[in-house]
Every structure is written in structure tokens, then in C-alpha cells.
Design a protein around this motif. Structure first.
Motif, PDB file in Angstrom:
ATOM      1  N   LEU A   1      -0.265  -7.774   8.206  1.00  0.00           N
ATOM      2  CA  LEU A   1      -0.961  -6.689   7.500  1.00  0.00           C
ATOM      3  C   LEU A   1      -0.582  -5.346   8.096  1.00  0.00           C
ATOM      4  O   LEU A   1      -0.419  -5.217   9.305  1.00  0.00           O
ATOM      5  N   ALA A   2      -0.450  -4.324   7.215  1.00  0.00           N
ATOM      6  CA  ALA A   2      -0.259  -2.932   7.638  1.00  0.00           C
ATOM      7  C   ALA A   2      -1.149  -2.051   6.769  1.00  0.00           C
ATOM      8  O   ALA A   2      -1.594  -2.464   5.695  1.00  0.00           O
ATOM      9  N   SER A   3      -1.411  -0.832   7.228  1.00  0.00           N
ATOM     10  CA  SER A   3      -2.312   0.047   6.472  1.00  0.00           C
ATOM     11  C   SER A   3      -1.834   1.484   6.503  1.00  0.00           C
ATOM     12  O   SER A   3      -1.173   1.932   7.445  1.00  0.00           O
TER      13      SER A   3
ATOM     14  N   ARG B   1       4.711   1.657   0.376  1.00  0.00           N
ATOM     15  CA  ARG B   1       5.629   2.214   1.373  1.00  0.00           C
ATOM     16  C   ARG B   1       5.292   1.705   2.781  1.00  0.00           C
ATOM     17  O   ARG B   1       6.190   1.413   3.572  1.00  0.00           O
ATOM     18  N   VAL B   2       4.006   1.621   3.110  1.00  0.00           N
ATOM     19  CA  VAL B   2       3.670   1.144   4.460  1.00  0.00           C
ATOM     20  C   VAL B   2       3.979  -0.345   4.596  1.00  0.00           C
ATOM     21  O   VAL B   2       4.369  -0.816   5.668  1.00  0.00           O
ATOM     22  N   ARG B   3       3.855  -1.095   3.500  1.00  0.00           N
ATOM     23  CA  ARG B   3       4.222  -2.509   3.562  1.00  0.00           C
ATOM     24  C   ARG B   3       5.730  -2.671   3.765  1.00  0.00           C
ATOM     25  O   ARG B   3       6.181  -3.478   4.594  1.00  0.00           O
ATOM     26  N   ASN B   4       6.503  -1.890   3.019  1.00  0.00           N
ATOM     27  CA  ASN B   4       7.967  -1.962   3.163  1.00  0.00           C
ATOM     28  C   ASN B   4       8.418  -1.490   4.542  1.00  0.00           C
ATOM     29  O   ASN B   4       9.305  -2.090   5.159  1.00  0.00           O
ATOM     30  N   LEU B   5       7.787  -0.401   5.001  1.00  0.00           N
ATOM     31  CA  LEU B   5       8.158   0.177   6.291  1.00  0.00           C
ATOM     32  C   LEU B   5       7.939  -0.810   7.430  1.00  0.00           C
ATOM     33  O   LEU B   5       8.742  -0.889   8.365  1.00  0.00           O
ATOM     34  N   SER B   6       6.878  -1.582   7.356  1.00  0.00           N
ATOM     35  CA  SER B   6       6.508  -2.496   8.441  1.00  0.00           C
ATOM     36  C   SER B   6       6.967  -3.930   8.209  1.00  0.00           C
ATOM     37  O   SER B   6       6.841  -4.773   9.095  1.00  0.00           O
ATOM     38  N   ASP B   7       7.483  -4.209   7.003  1.00  0.00           N
ATOM     39  CA  ASP B   7       7.857  -5.568   6.608  1.00  0.00           C
ATOM     40  C   ASP B   7       6.668  -6.513   6.714  1.00  0.00           C
ATOM     41  O   ASP B   7       6.793  -7.684   7.097  1.00  0.00           O
TER      42      ASP B   7
END
Length: 416
Positions: A274-276, A342-348
Motif C-alpha cells: 500500500l502507498a498513499s 501516480r503514487v501507486r505507480n511511483l511506489s510499485d
């Protein structure tokens, strides 16, 4: 057996310290099958303490006192109760020896007032204080039981868990303990939850149903007295099944845990990350998730993009999306979707969660206070955006927005 807890100390009335003893004792007594019907706080005043004893005796079988057992003149509990019961105060010699040894070993002169901590009421059972000096008292007079405990929690809790519990069990005989199960809900308000269960609550006898709100969530405590855990579970299971029929879609746990704890557990079980990305919530989503021990294995991180430039620089959201005539703006469903993606892509990560909106105190971009967009971007699935219209002050809007985001994420994880 009906009990009343009487906390003695002017510092409690003045708010200088919090009465955490009452919470501990209520839970402890419930576990022994003793119903706490009243809690009283009284200052260091002999007449008012006497009045509290008189009232307590008229409505309870057991009076549990905390505080007022120390060495000073305003430590009055034993004095007032002894006078009330027309009994003498005696020195408990083992406690007196312990006090004298403590002062002697430290090379400190013992003043006479310290003898007060070794006093016990005539006819009582002295209760050993393993972490302090003031001896506790347990006694029964004219059908009422009296339990005197020290005020400092570091002394009171060990005494209650030890000598006081043993004394209570001796006067109780066999009593069925109280068993409880906590059901935790999200995505539904307390009044709405209660409305859906009103007939069950009104008709409750055993088990009992008690709803309460806590930190942006709602809980129900289902309680019963039973001879064993197996008997209690059988009674509670039937009531829980009826509750689930009404509002099971909002039930995230059958234990007293937060929704963020359950989310971390679900992420861990599925091996997902998970990322946020947060704007109006200012990092509160990340704070709640990272408060869960071990969450670093599931939460890869997040960003707080409070300004448009930070949204642009960190998440590569075009300024044309955020500013200018005709732009959707930072507070929009499309910006929320971009932030999550974007945050999901950035953090994979497997999930990206975003929050953007107006927490107050004033409007922003011409949009009202309480308007918040929450987006959930899941790997391999279309991004979903939820529009919230929240009420309350700034802090409450932020908390409710984050709790709503957690609930939406929990729903997504349930769908796996």
C-alpha cells in the motif's frame, strides 16, 4: 453483587490527574462477575467522604475505595470509614516493619506520620502492598463489603490482581464472570447503526447490547454472564448472528481492533503493498497506518502534497489539471484519481489511496468545507473515486475522511 467505586482525592476533582483506576477496576470487577453500577469521586474532606459512604452503602453491596491511604493528614479513607463503622484503627505490624526497614535501609529518618500507612481497620483482612507501603483493607460489616486500595496505579493494580482479588473471591463464593465480545464497524454512523438495531437493543435482557462511538468508528459490546467461556460464546453467537443480518456489511472485526490494524492484517495475508498520497488530511492516513506495529512490511510509504506545486513536482500532475480557468482543480475527483494512480505507480504498490478536499475553516477553490474526494487505485483495476460531504470542525473532517478512506480500502481488500 452490585459495586460502587469511590475514588478519593481532591486532585481528581481538579482535573490534575485522570482517574484511570476506575476503568481498570470496572474491567477487573466485571471479570469477577461483579456489576459496577456507580462511580463516585470525592475530595479529601471527611464529611463529604462520609456522605459518599452513606450513599454508597444504601445502593451497593461492595464499596471499592482508591486513594486516601497515604501518610499525610488529608489521607482520610481509613479514618473516616473506621469512624463510620465504629471500629478502631490498629497497626498492622508486618506493614509497620516493612516501612521501618525501608527508611532504615535508605538512611532516612522516618517521621511519625508514616505510621499511618500501616493502619488497618479493626476486623479487616490486611492486603499486602507489594509495590508500596500503604496496606490495603478488606472487610465486611452489616452485610456490606468494603475494599480499600491505594491510589497510585502502580500500587493499586498489583494489589487488586493479588491480595484484593483473593479476598473478593473469598466473599463472593461462586459467581459467574462477565464475558464480552466487541464488534467493530466502519462506514456507518452511530445513530444509523443504532436505528437498525433499535428493536434488539430495546428488547435486550441477556446478552446485553451496548453501542458506542470511538475515534471515527462505531463498536458494539455484546456481554453476558456465564459459567464458562463455552456457555458465553453460545449465548453471544446467537445475538451476533442477528446483528450481522442487519449490518454485517459494515462489520470489519469481531475484536477490539482499529480498522487500520485489520487492513494491515489483510495486506499481510495477501502479500500486497500500500502507498498513499494526501492533501487535506495532511499525513493522518499515513500516521494511522504506521501506528500499527510491523506495518512497514505492507505500507511502502506516502507523500503529503499539500500545495499544487508539490502535487505537480512529486506526483507529476499537470498544472493545467490543477490551475487556470476551466481546470478541474486540486479538489476534484479527477485529481484524486491521478494522485492515487501516480503514487501507486511511483511506489510499485498494489494499492494507492489518495485524499484531497476542504477540511476548513473556509472554502477553497469555491468549494465547501467538508467536500473530500477519496480515490482507490488498485493494480489491474479501474480507479474508484468516492465523494464525501462531511460535517464537523477541521480535525473531525480530517479524521472522518481518513476513516472513510480506510473503510473503502477495506472493502477493496474484501473483494479479493
Amino acid at each position: 453483587m452490585k459495586a460502587e467505586i469511590i475514588a478519593v482525592g481532591t486532585e481528581l476533582l481538579l482535573g490534575q490527574i485522570v482517574n484511570t483506576n476506575a476503568q481498570f477496576l470496572s474491567q477487573k470487577l466485571a471479570g469477577l462477575g461483579i456489576d459496577v453500577y456507580f462511580q463516585t469521586v470525592v475530595g479529601d474532606n471527611s464529611e463529604r467522604l462520609r456522605q459518599a459512604i452513606e450513599i454508597g452503602r444504601s445502593r451497593a453491596d461492595l464499596l471499592v475505595f482508591t486513594g486516601g491511604l497515604g501518610p499525610t493528614q488529608d489521607d482520610l479513607t481509613k479514618d473516616v470509614l473506621a469512624e463510620f463503622l465504629k471500629r478502631k484503627l490498629l497497626i498492622h505490624e508486618p506493614s509497620m516493619e516493612q516501612i521501618e526497614e525501608m527508611f532504615s535501609s535508605r538512611g532516612i529518618h522516618m517521621v511519625e506520620s508514616n505510621r499511618r500507612q500501616a493502619l488497618m481497620i479493626e476486623g479487616c483482612e490486611p492486603l499486602e502492598n507489594t509495590t508500596g507501603l500503604a496496606v490495603g483493607n478488606g472487610l465486611t460489616a452489616d452485610g456490606t463489603h468494603y475494599l480499600l486500595l491505594p491510589g497510585p496505579p502502580r500500587e493499586m493494580k498489583p494489589m487488586m490482581d493479588g491480595a484484593a482479588e483473593m479476598w473478593l473471591r473469598s466473599v463472593l463464593g461462586e459467581a459467574d464472570p462477565l464475558y464480552s465480545r466487541v464488534l467493530k464497524f466502519a462506514g456507518i454512523g452511530e445513530s444509523n447503526l443504532e436505528a437498525k438495531l433499535l428493536d434488539l437493543i430495546d428488547a435486550q435482557v441477556d446478552p446485553t447490547i451496548a453501542p458506542y462511538a470511538k475515534e471515527g468508528e462505531v463498536a458494539i459490546r455484546v456481554s453476558t454472564k456465564a459459567a464458562s467461556l463455552i456457555d458465553a460464546d453460545r449465548k453471544i453467537d446467537d445475538t451476533v448472528a442477528k446483528i450481522k443480518e442487519r449490518i454485517g456489511e459494515f462489520l470489519y472485526a469481531e475484536q477490539d481492533i482499529t480498522i487500520e490494524e485489520e487492513i494491515v492484517r489483510l495486506l499481510r495475508a495477501s502479500g500486497r503493498k500500500l502507498a498513499s498520497a494526501e492533501s487535506c488530511s495532511g499525513g493522518l492516513f499515513a500516521e494511522l497506518i504506521t501506528n500499527v506495529p510491523g506495518s512497514s512490511g505492507e505500507y511502502v510509504g506516502g507523500v503529503v502534497t499539500y500545495t499544487n506545486m508539490m502535487k505537480h513536482h512529486l506526483l507529476s500532475i499537470p498544472l493545467s489539471q490543477l490551475e487556470g480557468e476551466g481546470a478541474p482543480g486540486a479538489i476534484s475527483d479527477s485529481t484524486a484519481a491521478l494522485m492515487a494512480e501516480r503514487v501507486r505507480n511511483l511506489s510499485d504498490a498494489d494499492y494507492g489511496v489518495s485524499l484531497t478536499g476542504v477540511a476548513g475553516p473556509s472554502e477553497s477553490e469555491g468549494k465547501p468545507v467538508g467536500l473530500v474526494y477519496v480515490a482507490i487505485a488498485e493494480r489491474g483495476k479501474p480507479t474508484v473515486v468516492h465523494t464525501l460531504n462531511l460535517r464537523g470542525g477541521r480535525s473531525m473532517i480530517r479524521l472522518r475522511a481518513v476513516k472513510s478512506a480506510l473503510y473503502r480500502l477495506w472493502l477493496a481488500l474484501q473483494a479479493q
